[in-house]
Design a protein around this motif. Structure first.
Motif, PDB file in Angstrom:
ATOM      1  N   ASP A 162      19.842 -13.969 -87.620  1.00 19.93           N
ATOM      2  CA  ASP A 162      19.716 -12.522 -87.776  1.00 19.93           C
ATOM      3  C   ASP A 162      19.998 -11.781 -86.471  1.00 19.93           C
ATOM      4  O   ASP A 162      20.655 -10.734 -86.457  1.00 19.93           O
ATOM      5  CB  ASP A 162      18.305 -12.163 -88.269  1.00 19.93           C
ATOM      6  CG  ASP A 162      18.069 -12.602 -89.707  1.00 19.93           C
ATOM      7  OD1 ASP A 162      19.073 -12.906 -90.395  1.00 19.93           O
ATOM      8  OD2 ASP A 162      16.906 -12.635 -90.138  1.00 19.93           O
ATOM      9  N   GLU A 163      19.465 -12.331 -85.369  1.00 18.04           N
ATOM     10  CA  GLU A 163      19.663 -11.616 -84.102  1.00 18.04           C
ATOM     11  C   GLU A 163      21.124 -11.657 -83.642  1.00 18.04           C
ATOM     12  O   GLU A 163      21.638 -10.685 -83.075  1.00 18.04           O
ATOM     13  CB  GLU A 163      18.746 -12.194 -83.025  1.00 18.04           C
ATOM     14  CG  GLU A 163      18.970 -13.670 -82.740  1.00 18.04           C
ATOM     15  CD  GLU A 163      18.032 -14.174 -81.649  1.00 18.04           C
ATOM     16  OE1 GLU A 163      17.512 -13.342 -80.895  1.00 18.04           O
ATOM     17  OE2 GLU A 163      17.833 -15.401 -81.573  1.00 18.04           O
ATOM     18  N   ALA A 164      21.834 -12.737 -83.917  1.00 16.16           N
ATOM     19  CA  ALA A 164      23.248 -12.820 -83.544  1.00 16.16           C
ATOM     20  C   ALA A 164      24.089 -11.867 -84.395  1.00 16.16           C
ATOM     21  O   ALA A 164      24.946 -11.141 -83.883  1.00 16.16           O
ATOM     22  CB  ALA A 164      23.763 -14.245 -83.708  1.00 16.16           C
ATOM     23  N   VAL A 165      23.798 -11.870 -85.714  1.00 10.72           N
ATOM     24  CA  VAL A 165      24.535 -10.983 -86.615  1.00 10.72           C
ATOM     25  C   VAL A 165      24.305  -9.521 -86.213  1.00 10.72           C
ATOM     26  O   VAL A 165      25.236  -8.713 -86.155  1.00 10.72           O
ATOM     27  CB  VAL A 165      24.126 -11.213 -88.081  1.00 10.72           C
ATOM     28  CG1 VAL A 165      24.682 -10.107 -88.976  1.00 10.72           C
ATOM     29  CG2 VAL A 165      24.596 -12.584 -88.554  1.00 10.72           C
ATOM     30  N   LYS A 166      23.039  -9.192 -85.927  1.00  8.16           N
ATOM     31  CA  LYS A 166      22.714  -7.811 -85.539  1.00  8.16           C
ATOM     32  C   LYS A 166      23.422  -7.431 -84.236  1.00  8.16           C
ATOM     33  O   LYS A 166      23.936  -6.311 -84.090  1.00  8.16           O
ATOM     34  CB  LYS A 166      21.210  -7.654 -85.379  1.00  8.16           C
ATOM     35  CG  LYS A 166      20.775  -6.227 -85.019  1.00  8.16           C
ATOM     36  CD  LYS A 166      19.258  -6.122 -84.899  1.00  8.16           C
ATOM     37  CE  LYS A 166      18.843  -4.690 -84.617  1.00  8.16           C
ATOM     38  NZ  LYS A 166      19.470  -4.113 -83.432  1.00  8.16           N
ATOM     39  N   TRP A 167      23.472  -8.339 -83.327  1.00 12.26           N
ATOM     40  CA  TRP A 167      24.100  -8.057 -82.027  1.00 12.26           C
ATOM     41  C   TRP A 167      25.592  -7.748 -82.189  1.00 12.26           C
ATOM     42  O   TRP A 167      26.103  -6.754 -81.687  1.00 12.26           O
ATOM     43  CB  TRP A 167      23.897  -9.260 -81.103  1.00 12.26           C
ATOM     44  CG  TRP A 167      24.543  -9.089 -79.753  1.00 12.26           C
ATOM     45  CD1 TRP A 167      24.274  -8.135 -78.820  1.00 12.26           C
ATOM     46  CD2 TRP A 167      25.599  -9.901 -79.213  1.00 12.26           C
ATOM     47  NE1 TRP A 167      25.080  -8.300 -77.713  1.00 12.26           N
ATOM     48  CE2 TRP A 167      25.896  -9.384 -77.925  1.00 12.26           C
ATOM     49  CE3 TRP A 167      26.290 -11.026 -79.670  1.00 12.26           C
ATOM     50  CZ2 TRP A 167      26.881  -9.949 -77.121  1.00 12.26           C
ATOM     51  CZ3 TRP A 167      27.257 -11.583 -78.859  1.00 12.26           C
ATOM     52  CH2 TRP A 167      27.545 -11.045 -77.592  1.00 12.26           C
ATOM     53  N   VAL A 168      26.301  -8.605 -82.933  1.00  9.29           N
ATOM     54  CA  VAL A 168      27.728  -8.379 -83.150  1.00  9.29           C
ATOM     55  C   VAL A 168      27.959  -7.109 -83.973  1.00  9.29           C
ATOM     56  O   VAL A 168      28.860  -6.322 -83.682  1.00  9.29           O
ATOM     57  CB  VAL A 168      28.382  -9.595 -83.843  1.00  9.29           C
ATOM     58  CG1 VAL A 168      29.852  -9.302 -84.165  1.00  9.29           C
ATOM     59  CG2 VAL A 168      28.277 -10.842 -82.969  1.00  9.29           C
TER      60      VAL A 168
END
Length: 904
Positions: A162-168
């Motif tokens: 979730d945090e990677a998807v949100k960051w991108v």
């Protein structure tokens, strides 16, 4: 989960993107450079995605390009075309079709950002949302080019946390929603479709089978490096070329207002005619425009040409083709030859040689200079006494299939001027004014009164005489086509005989009678048929039914320097210098006969800048012939030897006046109030931010202003755009020579924001990226002022409103004329579309202190336009942009490189 991919181990296009996209619901992509990115998107499996595909790319646009929607569209178009996509992508038509369908359906949306907004986008990344609403993100070194996946070593890092998807996703959103992100322009989308079905025509003979103008122009520089042609321009080219293909040829006066692109319309018409036939094309233009003609047709239409410099032909590469005698003018090394009107007005023996040639087409720019000598209100019924230019054109008109005359003012003052231009066109055949016995030729004054509605014909038999000769072509109205067919009148015949009327069947006779009884004269007269005139106001206010938008974007003008308080007060030293110039003028007036222009020369140049006045005075003291080598725009100097000879033996009083003037200016040369105002406008009033063109009649003034601005503005590049090889760039006060072509590119790319230009170089100069103009001096030829304004108030201007400042010294000749004209200037401009050239004599009258004569000239201008035409329908909608068949550019150029045959 984190997954890692390497092209060393697997095919990335198959193992990652296409595999993931098969089950995708939507896809957000941070891509690389837009030209390569959008093409490779067609290789990804996007069709099966349920929702939107959004892609953000970067480009060579700069931040200023995206401040307005029009600027963004224009800049993106040029960026796309600069990469020659028709060649780069010619082997992937299926991909292009797929990409076009995705873009047109709005399934794929692309936005483009300037590189300088966030820097070049190196961080390639994306977010894929699957049909079950789960998501994954990826980043990596991948590029969108074919080699990235197939050849280069590439790595991808996938992370569905979730945090990677949100960051991108946050990174994507910040770019996508940036104020600098602009949608991919419509031109690129439609060009992708065009290129997908592109075919090249390799031979001229194959093109001649259909003779489609679009196949010649759609990939020329005017479309690929500039912004293409507008509807009114295409309309005229189409009209002229279609008429040329007929046996009698095209005969038109193009009378569009300044700034509507007459030159490119004429040149493209000539190019098509040259390709269609095999005879020479001759362009006759004022001396100050001949080199601009050559440069513009070469840079915009890829059309080579040669200019006759008075002794030899000079081709588009600057190569001189040395002549042994004047008969060599018949051996032009290119299909298109350009000569100066001055050769004709000076009655050069070369004109006789030109009359020995048969032409495909002749173009005459600024044709209103061909006029009768006996031109005044009480001489309208007299037979024309033509000046040298008019006399020559009446003769050479018989030697050409087609003839195109150009002027923004077909009528300067009197309606008979329009008839004189029409009579030039009418020499070859009966299509223009009918036979030599036609009513239009026999009674020209009455014909003009009928057209203007001053006189009405009542008897049907009399109306028939005006209708039958010339009888309109079939293309003008269906009724004319039926009548022609009924009496078997061929398309290349224009006289309906009296006996033909008796042959008409009853329905056709009724048609003819209805036409005669109606407003035939106003709607179908020869003047309407052969004079094509569009005004800026009409094009800006009339809605195109195809697009539901005006034919032309409105560009308003905000004028400065027009009221009395804005005239520049002369400091004491400059007032004294001006007084000496006036004294010199008065002394010459008493001693020198004629040559009013030359007697006022010093006042005119001192009215520009102090430096121009000082240099002129020094030349008068040293060697008057130095004036002939001056880089001024004074066309009168072209045939000035006889008058200038009287300046050689100056009287002691005249010499003293000049010495005193030079002394006053030398002492204060660094304190010119005009320069101080220029600096204030650029810096304090922030015109520098908008970009500015500064015009002067004289190279002395232009160079001096540019040099001083460069010193005062530091690192700001100041361009000089002038005739010959005098163009260059100042940086920190240091001058470096630069070609005009490179300067134009730097202006377009906003590397140069201040350009100082001379009038000789202004024709054809497109400065849509500059939003302000300063007239350092006011030309005594009013047309020049309109031409200057036309450089920025033109098609493609990025600003909705442009600023113009007209500078003049208080109590100077320019100020006095401005005062006299001020009450009527706007009215005169509205009447004619621009101020008539003949009013330049008002300046001379005022300089010679003959105020009453000046007022008399102004009062001779009619209060109502004497000859107004219904030209509004001459626009139309013509699609050239989607043309996928293209004439090979090398084949076209090779054909146009063929020179004239020196025979009649």
């Amino acid at each position: 989960m984190i997954n890692r991919y390497s092209s060393r181990k697997e095919k990335l296009d198959e193992s990652f993107l296409n595999k993931k996209l098969k089950n995708a619901k939507s896809y957000d992509r941070i891509a690389g450079y837009f030209r390569s990115s959008i093409l490779e998107l067609s290789g990804e499996d996007l069709e099966n995605i349920e929702g939107k595909v959004r892609v953000i790319c970067n480009s060579d646009l700069n931040i200023e390009d995206v401040k307005t929607a029009i600027a963004a569209q224009n800049a993106m178009r040029k960026d796309w075309c600069s990469n020659n996509p028709e060649e780069e992508y010619k082997n992937i038509p299926k991909k292009l079709v797929k990409l076009y369908n995705l873009l047109k359906s709005k399934k794929l949306e692309i936005r483009v950002m300037p590189n300088e907004a966030f820097g070049l986008i190196h961080g390639k990344a994306g977010v894929i949302t699957f049909k079950d609403d789960t998501k994954t993100s990826f980043i990596g070194s991948i590029n969108e080019s074919y080699s990235a996946f197939k050849i280069n070593y590439e790595m991808i890092w996938e992370d569905d946390s979730d945090e990677a998807v949100k960051w991108v996703q946050d990174e994507f959103n910040s770019l996508w929603n940036s104020k600098y992100a602009v949608p991919l322009c419509d031109f690129i989308i439609e060009d992708i479709k065009r290129i997908s079905s592109r075919e090249r025509i390799d031979k001229i003979d194959d093109w001649k089978k259909e003779c489609n103008p679009a196949e010649v122009v759609v990939e020329s520089s005017v479309y690929r490096k500039e912004l293409g042609l507008w509807n009114h321009q295409k309309y005229f080219v189409n009209l002229a070329f279609n008429e040329h293909k007929k046996s009698y040829g095209a005969r038109y006066i193009l009378a569009d207002m300044v700034g509507l692109g007459k030159t490119v319309q004429l040149a493209l018409s000539a190019q098509l005619m040259a390709l269609y036939g095999n005879k020479p094309v001759l362009v006759i233009a004022p001396k100050t425009l001949i080199w601009q003609w050559q440069e513009e047709i070469n840079s915009l239409l890829d059309m080579p040409s040669a200019v006759w410099d008075g002794k030899d032909w000079i081709d588009e590469n600057g190569i001189k083709h040395v002549s042994s005698d004047i008969s060599c003018i018949k051996k032009c090394p290119r299909r298109v030859g350009i000569i100066s009107q001055g050769l004709i007005t000076s009655n050069s023996p070369i004109t006789e040689k030109l009359l020995e040639i048969e032409y495909e087409c002749i173009i005459v720019d600024e044709c209103h200079r061909a006029r009768r000598k006996n031109l005044s209100q009480n001489k309208m019924d007299q037979k024309a006494d033509p000046n040298n230019l008019m006399k020559f054109l009446l003769q050479i008109s018989r030697n050409t299939k087609s003839m195109l005359l150009a002027t923004a003012t077909p009528v300067q003052l009197y309606p008979i001027e329009a008839y004189d231009l029409m009579s030039i066109l009418a020499q070859k055949n009966d299509s223009v004014l009918g036979s030599v016995l036609s009513q239009w030729r026999t009674y020209p004054d009455k014909g003009l009164d009928l057209v203007m509605g001053k006189e009405v014909l009542k008897r049907q038999s009399e109306i028939f005489e005006w209708v039958r000769d010339p009888f309109p072509p079939s293309s003008e109205d269906r009724n004319f086509e039926r009548i022609r067919r009924s009496v078997e009148l061929k398309d290349d015949k224009f006289i309906l005989k009296h006996s033909d009327k008796d042959k008409l069947r009853k329905p056709d006779l009724s048609r003819l009678e209805r036409l005669i009884q109606g407003d035939y004269i106003q709607n179908y007269n020869p003047y309407i048929r052969h004079i094509v005139r569009r005004t800026r106001d009409y094009l800006e206010t009339t809605i195109n039914p195809e697009t539901n938008e005006p034919y032309l974007k409105s560009v308003k003008v905000k004028l400065f320097g027009e009221n009395k308080k804005e005239a520049i007060v002369l400091p004491v030293y400059l007032q004294e210098a001006y007084n000496y110039a006036e004294q010199f003028c008065e002394l010459l007036k008493k001693r020198v006969k004629g040559g009013g222009f030359f007697k006022t020369l010093l006042l005119k140049r001192l009215g520009s800048t102090m430096i121009a006045g000082k240099n002129t005075a020094k030349k008068l003291l040293a060697d008057v012939n130095g004036l002939l080598d001056d880089s001024s725009e004074d066309e009168e100097l072209e045939s000035s030897n006889e008058v200038l000879s009287e300046f050689k033996d100056l009287s002691p009083e005249e010499i003293q006046c000049l010495n005193n003037l030079v002394y006053m200016l030398d002492e204060n040369i660094d304190n010119d109030p005009k320069y101080n105002l220029v600096y204030k406008l650029l810096v304090e009033d922030k015109w520098l931010r908008r970009g500015c063109i500064i015009f002067s009649q004289y190279y002395d003034s232009a160079y001096w202003v540019a040099e001083n601005l460069s010193k005062d503005l530091g690192k700001v590049k100041i361009g000089i755009y002038a005739g010959g090889d005098k163009s260059g760039i100042f940086t920190n006060g240091v001058y470096e020579r630069c070609s005009k072509e490179n300067i134009k590119k730097m202006v377009k790319n906003k590397e140069i924001k201040v350009l100082v230009g001379t009038d000789a170089a202004s024709e054809g100069l497109n400065l849509q990226t500059l939003g302000s103009l300063i007239n350092l001096d006011l030309p005594w030829n009013p047309t020049r002022l309109e031409q200057r304004k036309g450089r920025i108030q033109r098609i493609g201007q990025v600003y909705d409103e442009v600023y113009i400042y007209n500078m003049r010294y208080k109590d100077s000749v320019e100020d006095k004329v401005h005062h006299i004209l001020s009450e009527r200037l706007e009215n005169i401009h509205n009447l004619f579309g621009q101020i008539p050239d003949i009013l330049q004599d008002v300046w001379i009258d005022v300089a010679l202190n003959d105020i009453e004569k000046a007022k008399e000239r102004i009062d001779s201008v009619p209060k109502k336009h004497p000859f107004d035409l219904r030209y509004q329908t001459c626009v139309g909608e013509i699609d050239w942009e989607s043309c996928s068949k293209v004439l090979d550019v090398d084949e076209k150029r090779k054909y146009l490189m063929n020179g004239w045959e020196a025979k009649k």
